[in-house]
Scaffold this motif. Sequence first.
Motif, mmCIF file in Angstrom:
data_model
loop_
_atom_site.group_PDB
_atom_site.id
_atom_site.type_symbol
_atom_site.label_atom_id
_atom_site.label_comp_id
_atom_site.label_asym_id
_atom_site.label_seq_id
_atom_site.Cartn_x
_atom_site.Cartn_y
_atom_site.Cartn_z
ATOM 1 N N LEU A 6 4.044 -10.935 12.255
ATOM 2 C CA LEU A 6 3.410 -11.406 10.796
ATOM 3 C C LEU A 6 2.777 -10.678 10.083
ATOM 4 N N PHE A 7 1.768 -9.721 10.785
ATOM 5 C CA PHE A 7 0.970 -8.853 10.030
ATOM 6 C C PHE A 7 2.022 -7.635 9.340
ATOM 7 N N SER A 8 2.755 -7.384 10.300
ATOM 8 C CA SER A 8 3.720 -6.064 9.741
ATOM 9 C C SER A 8 4.668 -6.845 8.693
ATOM 10 N N ALA A 9 5.291 -7.951 8.777
ATOM 11 C CA ALA A 9 6.091 -8.607 7.779
ATOM 12 C C ALA A 9 5.199 -8.617 6.520
ATOM 13 N N ALA A 10 3.977 -8.855 6.520
ATOM 14 C CA ALA A 10 3.208 -9.309 5.104
ATOM 15 C C ALA A 10 2.978 -7.952 4.581
ATOM 16 N N HIS A 11 3.486 -6.827 4.815
ATOM 17 C CA HIS A 11 3.093 -5.880 3.946
ATOM 18 C C HIS A 11 4.475 -5.175 3.140
ATOM 19 N N GLY A 12 5.157 -6.246 2.965
ATOM 20 C CA GLY A 12 6.617 -6.039 2.233
ATOM 21 C C GLY A 12 7.614 -5.406 2.770
ATOM 22 N N GLN A 13 8.521 -4.919 1.856
ATOM 23 C CA GLN A 13 9.769 -4.418 2.331
ATOM 24 C C GLN A 13 9.486 -3.156 3.021
ATOM 25 N N GLN A 14 10.247 -2.847 4.183
ATOM 26 C CA GLN A 14 10.109 -1.656 4.877
ATOM 27 C C GLN A 14 11.153 -1.485 5.770
ATOM 28 N N ASP A 15 11.556 -0.224 6.106
ATOM 29 C CA ASP A 15 12.359 -0.093 7.132
ATOM 30 C C ASP A 15 11.893 -0.474 8.687
ATOM 31 N N LEU A 16 12.858 -0.022 9.493
ATOM 32 C CA LEU A 16 12.521 -0.499 10.816
ATOM 33 C C LEU A 16 11.438 0.281 11.654
ATOM 34 N N GLN A 17 11.398 1.740 11.049
ATOM 35 C CA GLN A 17 10.492 2.438 11.491
ATOM 36 C C GLN A 17 9.104 1.975 11.026
ATOM 37 N N SER A 18 8.945 1.730 9.919
ATOM 38 C CA SER A 18 7.417 1.168 9.137
ATOM 39 C C SER A 18 7.158 -0.230 9.801
ATOM 40 N N LEU A 23 0.942 -1.358 0.019
ATOM 41 C CA LEU A 23 -0.012 0.030 0.103
ATOM 42 C C LEU A 23 0.944 1.322 0.007
ATOM 43 N N ALA A 24 1.856 1.160 -0.803
ATOM 44 C CA ALA A 24 2.664 2.405 -0.941
ATOM 45 C C ALA A 24 2.274 3.442 -1.867
ATOM 46 N N ASP A 25 1.730 2.965 -2.761
ATOM 47 C CA ASP A 25 1.146 4.062 -3.771
ATOM 48 C C ASP A 25 -0.343 4.441 -3.437
ATOM 49 N N LEU A 26 -0.443 5.636 -2.837
ATOM 50 C CA LEU A 26 -1.798 6.049 -2.143
ATOM 51 C C LEU A 26 -2.593 6.672 -3.074
ATOM 52 N N LEU A 61 7.944 -1.273 12.861
ATOM 53 C CA LEU A 61 7.512 -1.066 14.217
ATOM 54 C C LEU A 61 6.117 -0.530 14.440
ATOM 55 N N TYR A 62 5.961 0.328 13.380
ATOM 56 C CA TYR A 62 4.617 1.093 13.272
ATOM 57 C C TYR A 62 3.411 0.010 13.222
ATOM 58 N N ARG A 63 3.716 -0.612 12.079
ATOM 59 C CA ARG A 63 2.696 -1.750 11.769
ATOM 60 C C ARG A 63 2.567 -2.724 12.906
ATOM 61 N N PHE A 64 3.648 -3.059 13.674
ATOM 62 C CA PHE A 64 3.786 -4.237 14.673
ATOM 63 C C PHE A 64 2.736 -3.419 15.794
ATOM 64 N N ALA A 65 2.908 -2.136 16.006
ATOM 65 C CA ALA A 65 2.012 -1.640 17.022
ATOM 66 C C ALA A 65 0.707 -1.637 16.536
ATOM 67 N N ILE A 66 0.445 -1.427 15.289
ATOM 68 C CA ILE A 66 -0.847 -1.445 14.892
ATOM 69 C C ILE A 66 -1.596 -2.924 15.123
ATOM 70 N N GLY A 67 -0.755 -3.978 14.982
ATOM 71 C CA GLY A 67 -1.303 -5.368 15.008
ATOM 72 C C GLY A 67 -1.609 -5.615 16.408
#
Length: 316
Positions: free
Chosen positions: A182-194, A44-47, A196-202
């Motif tokens: 796994l939810f965060s990892a499933a969103h593809g290549q990303q840096d540490l900040q991204s 979901l990088a292209d918004l 951790l942010y998606r991990f927090a959402i999970g």
Amino acid sequence: MRARDWAWWRPLLGFLLFTVLYSVAAFVLVIVVLVTGVVPDLALADLTDVAVLLVTNLSLIVAIPIVWVCWLVPHGLRIGWSSSVLGRLRWRLFLPTTLRALATLGVAVALGLVVAVVATGVDVTGPGPSFGWMLLVVLTTTPLQAAAEEYVFRGYLSQTIAGWIGRPVVGAAVAGVVSAALFSAAHGQQDLQSFLYRFAIGLALSAAVWLTGGLEASIALHAVNNVVLFLLAGALGDRAAAAEPGGVVGWATSLLGVLGMAAFVWWLARSRAQLRPELLSPAVDLRPGTGPSTGPVGGRPGGPSGWLPGPPPAWR
């Protein structure tokens, strides 16, 4: 999953079935990509690309009926048990939880995007000519896309992990952490900040499920996050949507989002007396062909299965 005839191998069969069915759906998606030239963007990088967003959402929405089949076939349970402790979606919870999500995470996402635009100094070009189509696609398919991810990660994966562990509190905690990773990892290549942010959402989404006994609040929070982000990005323009401040400002915008999630979870916990979400399933006979009749708890001896329906148990 442990309520009828639990066996450790049933979830494994469910994951295998999910892989097979989703692979079939992916094959159909490949044909769509070859015909249209539109490649889905699971990160979901292209918004702002309407076609990419539509194909991506549809490729994820198909997971909902697949998860239902995974509950029905390997576990022999009605598909509604993937939704809540009542064996169905509790529609009454969507409006109040959505309003709370808008007032917390929705505001935080909007402020974070504004901060990113100001910090990077990109031009705000305003909505493009396809913004009307973007509005239609986001409002009609993005909530379903968010629901699909909840059915996969909280509606099946988390239930499976907790079922293997067998202890409610420990199982919920481990399932929350593992599913968030796994939810965060499933969103593809990303840096540490991204990540951790998606991990927090999970984690926040799992907390919402734990607090309410179903997926409704997590679907509302997930949908609000995505809908607000896409609509604001489309309204501000391509350059504003791509604004990604690094360093301290980037971490600050992520922290703002985390605070929005935490506020939602806190508000949800404080308002449970008002929302009255059911946290326990009624005592029902889950054997095939028995329907929703009440089982041993609250029943009395007699009948072909040894029990006749009794008064429904109290919720707590």
